[in-house]
Write a protein that holds these residues in place. Structure first.
Motif, mmCIF file in Angstrom:
data_model
loop_
_atom_site.group_PDB
_atom_site.id
_atom_site.type_symbol
_atom_site.label_atom_id
_atom_site.label_comp_id
_atom_site.label_asym_id
_atom_site.label_seq_id
_atom_site.Cartn_x
_atom_site.Cartn_y
_atom_site.Cartn_z
ATOM 1 N N SER A 54 17.784 6.830 92.336
ATOM 2 C CA SER A 54 17.108 5.570 92.686
ATOM 3 C C SER A 54 15.996 5.834 93.691
ATOM 4 O O SER A 54 14.946 5.178 93.656
ATOM 5 C CB SER A 54 18.118 4.581 93.268
ATOM 6 N N SER A 55 16.234 6.774 94.583
ATOM 7 C CA SER A 55 15.198 7.186 95.539
ATOM 8 C C SER A 55 15.555 8.565 96.066
ATOM 9 O O SER A 55 16.665 9.066 95.865
ATOM 10 C CB SER A 55 15.078 6.184 96.690
ATOM 11 N N GLY A 56 14.617 9.164 96.765
ATOM 12 C CA GLY A 56 14.828 10.510 97.284
ATOM 13 C C GLY A 56 14.336 11.563 96.309
ATOM 14 O O GLY A 56 13.896 11.264 95.186
ATOM 15 N N LYS A 57 14.407 12.810 96.723
ATOM 16 C CA LYS A 57 13.863 13.916 95.939
ATOM 17 C C LYS A 57 14.874 15.054 95.826
ATOM 18 O O LYS A 57 15.730 15.256 96.695
ATOM 19 C CB LYS A 57 12.591 14.468 96.602
ATOM 20 N N VAL A 58 14.738 15.827 94.733
ATOM 21 C CA VAL A 58 15.458 17.086 94.559
ATOM 22 C C VAL A 58 14.411 18.181 94.404
ATOM 23 O O VAL A 58 13.510 18.073 93.551
ATOM 24 C CB VAL A 58 16.368 17.052 93.318
ATOM 25 N N PHE A 59 14.513 19.207 95.223
ATOM 26 C CA PHE A 59 13.607 20.349 95.138
ATOM 27 C C PHE A 59 14.408 21.595 94.755
ATOM 28 O O PHE A 59 15.470 21.858 95.325
ATOM 29 C CB PHE A 59 12.903 20.590 96.477
ATOM 30 N N ILE A 60 13.903 22.327 93.785
ATOM 31 C CA ILE A 60 14.487 23.608 93.404
ATOM 32 C C ILE A 60 13.431 24.675 93.586
ATOM 33 O O ILE A 60 12.359 24.605 92.971
ATOM 34 C CB ILE A 60 15.006 23.593 91.951
ATOM 35 N N ASP A 61 13.717 25.617 94.462
ATOM 36 C CA ASP A 61 12.765 26.675 94.806
ATOM 37 C C ASP A 61 11.427 26.078 95.237
ATOM 38 O O ASP A 61 10.361 26.575 94.860
ATOM 39 C CB ASP A 61 12.580 27.629 93.629
ATOM 40 N N GLY A 62 11.498 24.975 95.996
ATOM 41 C CA GLY A 62 10.307 24.334 96.529
ATOM 42 C C GLY A 62 9.590 23.405 95.572
ATOM 43 O O GLY A 62 8.616 22.748 95.957
ATOM 44 N N ARG A 63 10.081 23.289 94.350
ATOM 45 C CA ARG A 63 9.398 22.480 93.338
ATOM 46 C C ARG A 63 10.105 21.139 93.179
ATOM 47 O O ARG A 63 11.322 21.086 92.978
ATOM 48 C CB ARG A 63 9.387 23.227 92.006
ATOM 49 N N ASP A 64 9.352 20.048 93.262
ATOM 50 C CA ASP A 64 9.884 18.699 93.090
ATOM 51 C C ASP A 64 10.272 18.505 91.627
ATOM 52 O O ASP A 64 9.415 18.513 90.733
ATOM 53 C CB ASP A 64 8.824 17.690 93.509
ATOM 54 N N THR A 65 11.580 18.330 91.363
ATOM 55 C CA THR A 65 12.043 18.249 89.974
ATOM 56 C C THR A 65 11.639 16.957 89.276
ATOM 57 O O THR A 65 11.721 16.876 88.045
ATOM 58 C CB THR A 65 13.576 18.393 89.908
ATOM 59 N N SER A 66 11.207 15.951 90.034
ATOM 60 C CA SER A 66 10.800 14.699 89.387
ATOM 61 C C SER A 66 9.538 14.880 88.547
ATOM 62 O O SER A 66 9.239 14.062 87.676
ATOM 63 C CB SER A 66 10.572 13.599 90.430
ATOM 64 N N GLY A 67 8.806 15.947 88.785
ATOM 65 C CA GLY A 67 7.602 16.217 88.006
ATOM 66 C C GLY A 67 7.839 17.145 86.832
ATOM 67 O O GLY A 67 6.888 17.549 86.158
ATOM 68 N N ILE A 68 9.098 17.505 86.573
ATOM 69 C CA ILE A 68 9.431 18.413 85.477
ATOM 70 C C ILE A 68 10.026 17.600 84.325
ATOM 71 O O ILE A 68 10.828 16.692 84.540
ATOM 72 C CB ILE A 68 10.436 19.484 85.933
ATOM 73 N N ASN A 69 9.649 17.926 83.110
ATOM 74 C CA ASN A 69 10.246 17.292 81.935
ATOM 75 C C ASN A 69 11.757 17.472 81.988
ATOM 76 O O ASN A 69 12.249 18.588 82.195
ATOM 77 C CB ASN A 69 9.687 17.929 80.662
ATOM 78 N N PRO A 70 12.558 16.389 81.811
ATOM 79 C CA PRO A 70 14.017 16.495 81.950
ATOM 80 C C PRO A 70 14.658 17.529 81.032
ATOM 81 O O PRO A 70 15.595 18.224 81.446
ATOM 82 C CB PRO A 70 14.508 15.082 81.608
ATOM 83 N N ILE A 71 14.173 17.645 79.807
ATOM 84 C CA ILE A 71 14.736 18.625 78.871
ATOM 85 C C ILE A 71 14.451 20.034 79.367
ATOM 86 O O ILE A 71 15.337 20.904 79.379
ATOM 87 C CB ILE A 71 14.168 18.422 77.453
#
Length: 367
Positions: A54-71
Motif C-alpha cells: 500500500s505504501s513504502g518501498k522494497v530495495f534489492i541491491d539498491g534497486r527499487d523493485t516497484s520499477g521492475i516488471n513483476p514477472i
C-alpha cells in the motif's frame, strides 16, 4: 542487499503490515517470526510483489523493485513454500529447471545445473533426475523445492515455512543440509517460520512481528540475551537462556586447559589432579591421544594401584563442531560431568564441564 523502507499494507481498514523498516546484508538469513496473523508472510510476499504494498518501498541491491516488471522480478528471486508445489507430470530435472527454461537457458546448461544442485544435497543425479515427484519421499520433495528456487542462481530467496511439513527428524537433517549449502552459496534469504528453535538455528537476524509491527530485529544471541520488551520476553519463553546453547559451538566453549592421565599411571595421581581442579572426574587417554575411559573422584579416593584398575569406559564424546545444546544433552544423558571434546579423528581437544556451560551462559566462573 534487501531493504524494506516504511513498508505498509492495508486490506480495507485492516492494517496487515504497519510501517516496517529493516536492512538485511548480502549473504545473510533473516527469519520473520511471530504469532499467526502478525504480518510476516504478507511482508515477505511484498518483496516479490505477490502482494502489492500500500505504501513504502522494497530495495534489492539498491534497486527499487516497484520499477521492475513483476514477472521479471519473481523470476529473479528464488521462492520456496511449505507445500513444495512440484509439477507431478514433470521429472525432477524438469521441475528444477522451470525458471532456467523460462529464462531461455540452453537445455544442456540447465540440466547440468540440475545435476550440480542434486549433488549439493546428497541426491545422486543418476537416481533422481528422471524420477517424478510421486517417487520421492516428502523430505526429498522438499529438497527439490529448494533446488528449484536455486536453479537460476538468484541472489535473493524467499522461503515460506519451507520445512514446516517435514517430520522432526528429517527437518533437522534438511536444515543442516541447507545451512551447509548456504555456507557455500551465500544467498540473501527472507525465511518465514513459526518455530523459535528453527529461527535460532537458521538465522543471522530475527525479526519478531506483532499485529503488523516489527517489535525487534536482532541477531539470535542479542534477541535471547536482551529481549526488547515484555511481549518479546514472553514470546521467547522462560527457557530462552537454554536456547542460547545452540548458538555457541563446542570449540568456542570447551576448556583447552585440562588434565588427563594414562592407564599405567598411579590412580593417586588422578585423585590429586581432581582435588586440585575441583572436578569430579578425569579423562584417561591412550597413546594416540584418544579419550577412552574416565576415573571419578569417588572411585579414586583412597584407592591404590594404577589408573587401569579403576577406569571405566566413557559413555560419550562430543565433536568440537557441535553446539552446546548437543554437549548438554550428552552430559545429562550419560551422566558425565566431564565430557571429552574430540576432533574428526577422535583425538581429545578439550573438555566440557557444567561450570563451562554456566560460564558461556553468562554467569559464574568456569573451568
Amino acid at each position: 542487499m534487501i531493504r524494506l523502507d516504511h513498508l505498509t499494507k492495508f486490506f480495507g481498514a485492516f492494517i496487515a503490515v504497519d510501517d516496517i523498516t529493516l536492512d538485511l546484508p548480502a549473504g545473510e538469513i533473516c527469519v520473520l517470526l511471530g504469532p499467526s496473523g502478525c504480518g510476516k508472510t504478507t511482508t515477505m510476499k511484498m518483496i516479490n510483489r505477490l502482494i502489492q504494498p500500500s505504501s513504502g518501498k522494497v530495495f534489492i541491491d539498491g534497486r527499487d523493485t516497484s520499477g521492475i516488471n513483476p514477472i521479471e522480478l519473481r523470476r529473479s528471486i528464488g521462492y520456496v513454500i511449505q507445500q513444495v508445489g512440484l509439477f507431478p507430470n514433470k521429472t525432477i530435472a524438469d521441475n528444477i529447471c522451470i525458471v532456467p527454461d523460462l529464462l531461455g537457458w540452453d537445455h544442456k546448461r540447465s540440466r547440468a545445473r540440475a545435476k550440480e544442485l542434486l549433488e549439493l544435497v546428497g541426491m545422486q543425479p543418476d537416481l533422481f533426475l528422471k524420477r517424478y515427484p510421486k517417487e520421492l519421499s516428502g523430505g526429498q520433495q522438499q529438497r527439490v523445492g529448494v533446488l528449484r528456487a536455486l536453479a537460476a542462481d538468484p541472489p535473493v530467496m524467499l522461503m515460506d515455512e519451507p520445512f514446516g511439513a517435514i517430520d522432526p527428524i528429517n527437518r533437522e537433517v534438511i536444515q543442516d543440509e541447507f545451512l551447509k549449502m548456504q555456507r557455500e552459496i551465500r544467498k540473501t534469504i527472507i525465511f518465514v517460520s513459526h518455530d523459535l528453535d528453527e529461527a535460532v538455528k537458521m538465522a543471522d537476524k530475527i525479526a519478531i512481528f506483532r499485529s503488523g509491527r516489527l517489535e525487534q530485529y536482532a541477531s539470535p544471541d542479542e534477541l535471547l540475551a536482551r529481549p526488547a520488551n515484555a511481549f518479546i520476553e514472553n514470546f521467547l519463553g522462560s527457557d530462552r537462556a537454554l536456547k542460547r546453547l545452540r548458538l555457541v559451538s563446542v570449540s568456542d566453549a570447551m576448556s583447552t586447559s585440562f588434565d588427563s592421565v594414562k592407564r599405567d599411571e598411579p590412580v593417586v595421581r588422578a585423585h590429586d589432579l581432581m582435588r586440585a581442579s575441583g572436578l569430579p572426574a578425569v579423562l584417561v587417554v591412550n597413546p594416540d591421544g584418544v579419550a577412552d575411559a574416565v576415573v571419578t573422584k569417588d572411585v579414586a579416593n583412597g584407592a591404590s594401584g594404577s589408573v587401569a584398575d579403576h577406569a571405566k569406559p566413557i559413555g560419550a564424546a562430543v565433536s568440537v563442531n557441535a553446539d552446546l545444546r548437543n554437549a548438554v544433552a550428552l552430559m545429562f544423558g550419560h551422566d558425565m560431568p566431564v565430557l571429552p571434546c574430540i576432533d574428526d579423528a577422535g583425538r581429545l581437544k578439550g573438555v566440557m564441564t557444567y561450570r563451562s556451560i554456566v560460564r558461556n551462559l553468562g554467569g559464574g566462573d568456569g573451568v
